[in-house]
Design a protein around this motif. Structure first.
Motif, PDB file in Angstrom:
ATOM      1  N   TRP A 144      15.756 -24.588   6.895  1.00 31.84           N
ATOM      2  CA  TRP A 144      15.540 -24.142   8.272  1.00 31.84           C
ATOM      3  C   TRP A 144      16.816 -23.459   8.755  1.00 31.84           C
ATOM      4  O   TRP A 144      17.911 -23.975   8.558  1.00 31.84           O
ATOM      5  N   HIS A 150      11.676 -21.285   9.207  1.00 28.69           N
ATOM      6  CA  HIS A 150      11.745 -21.872   7.867  1.00 28.69           C
ATOM      7  C   HIS A 150      11.725 -20.767   6.824  1.00 28.69           C
ATOM      8  O   HIS A 150      10.869 -19.878   6.855  1.00 28.69           O
ATOM      9  N   ASP A 186      19.718 -26.214   8.666  1.00 28.88           N
ATOM     10  CA  ASP A 186      19.304 -27.618   8.671  1.00 28.88           C
ATOM     11  C   ASP A 186      18.263 -27.849   7.566  1.00 28.88           C
ATOM     12  O   ASP A 186      17.622 -26.907   7.088  1.00 28.88           O
ATOM     13  N   GLU A 187      18.114 -29.091   7.179  1.00 28.70           N
ATOM     14  CA  GLU A 187      17.082 -29.557   6.250  1.00 28.70           C
ATOM     15  C   GLU A 187      17.035 -28.718   4.965  1.00 28.70           C
ATOM     16  O   GLU A 187      15.994 -28.153   4.602  1.00 28.70           O
ATOM     17  N   ARG A 213      16.628 -28.202   1.188  1.00 29.97           N
ATOM     18  CA  ARG A 213      15.979 -28.877   0.066  1.00 29.97           C
ATOM     19  C   ARG A 213      16.005 -27.960  -1.158  1.00 29.97           C
ATOM     20  O   ARG A 213      15.738 -26.759  -1.030  1.00 29.97           O
ATOM     21  N   LEU A 262       6.257 -27.956   4.369  1.00 28.73           N
ATOM     22  CA  LEU A 262       7.684 -27.982   4.723  1.00 28.73           C
ATOM     23  C   LEU A 262       7.980 -27.122   5.952  1.00 28.73           C
ATOM     24  O   LEU A 262       8.913 -27.399   6.701  1.00 28.73           O
TER      25      LEU A 262
END
Length: 219
Positions: A7, A83, A151-152, A154, A168
């Motif tokens: 994000w 995203h 952020d976030e 993965r 997601l």
């Protein structure tokens, strides 16, 4: 195989002329600028045209260029959380070839795909970076840092399916309702509130309002 999921809240192009000429690194695995000191980069375009890309060291490899989205794609989301995801390889495109096809996603919708490959970097000292595409060995105090928030993050060792990317990208996955705002050039009217945006009669009305109008140009 890999999936990158993150994000970001992009604050737009830099205003300094030197920084304006540099891409803004989101994630990276790069310790230099050649085929053995680089693996991959996810960054905004150095042209600051509102696109983002999954890159490798091309070095004359015209069959697998860097994979860019369309220009202007991120401009409508400046100072907003979005995203971003990249997957490689896409098995449905060529299940027999691991180095074949990558996909780029924005807010759960596919926005670019094409041939791609990893660079051949293998050195374990090529570090994974967040907020820049180059580690301290490749470019200390690099100007190619991301202008915004991240952020976030993965990273997966497989290519996630589109429905997994959609999950997601969902802003509230626990509520049981999957909402993915997929950008589309067909959406010319966008004043609906968040969560209710759609391509509908209002978009058609804007197009119809200009239908068959003749504009005169000097010869």
């Amino acid at each position: 195989a890999i999936t990158l999921s993150v994000w970001v809240k992009w604050l737009g192009p830099r205003t300094d002329p030197y920084l304006f000429s540099k891409g803004q690194g989101i994630l990276g695995k790069r310790g230099g600028w050649d085929d053995v000191s680089m693996v991959w980069m996810l960054e905004t375009s150095a042209a600051q045209d509102g696109s983002f890309a999954l890159r490798h060291y091309v070095g004359g490899d015209t069959s697998t260029p860097d994979l860019y989205t369309a220009a202007g794609l991120l401009n409508q989301y400046i100072n907003q959380w979005v995203h971003i995801a990249a997957t490689f390889p896409h098995r449905a495109a060529d299940p027999c070839d691991a180095n074949s096809h990558a996909w780029l996603y924005l807010n759960g919708g596919r926005v670019a795909d094409g041939p791609w490959r990893f660079s051949h970097g293998y050195d374990p000292n090529i570090y994974f970076t967040i907020g820049t595409s180059t580690d301290q060995n490749g470019w200390p105090d690099t100007p190619s840092s991301f202008y915004g928030y991240i952020d976030e993050v993965r990273v997966y060792n497989r290519a996630l399916d589109p429905n997994e990317i959609g999950y997601l990208a969902d802003v509230s996955p626990a509520d049981g309702n999957l909402w993915i705002p997929i950008p589309s050039p067909a959406e010319v009217y966008s004043n609906e509130e968040q969560g209710k945006k759609a391509i509908n009669f209002k978009d058609f009305a804007l197009v119809a309002d200009q239908w068959l109008k003749e504009e005169m140009f000097p010869r």
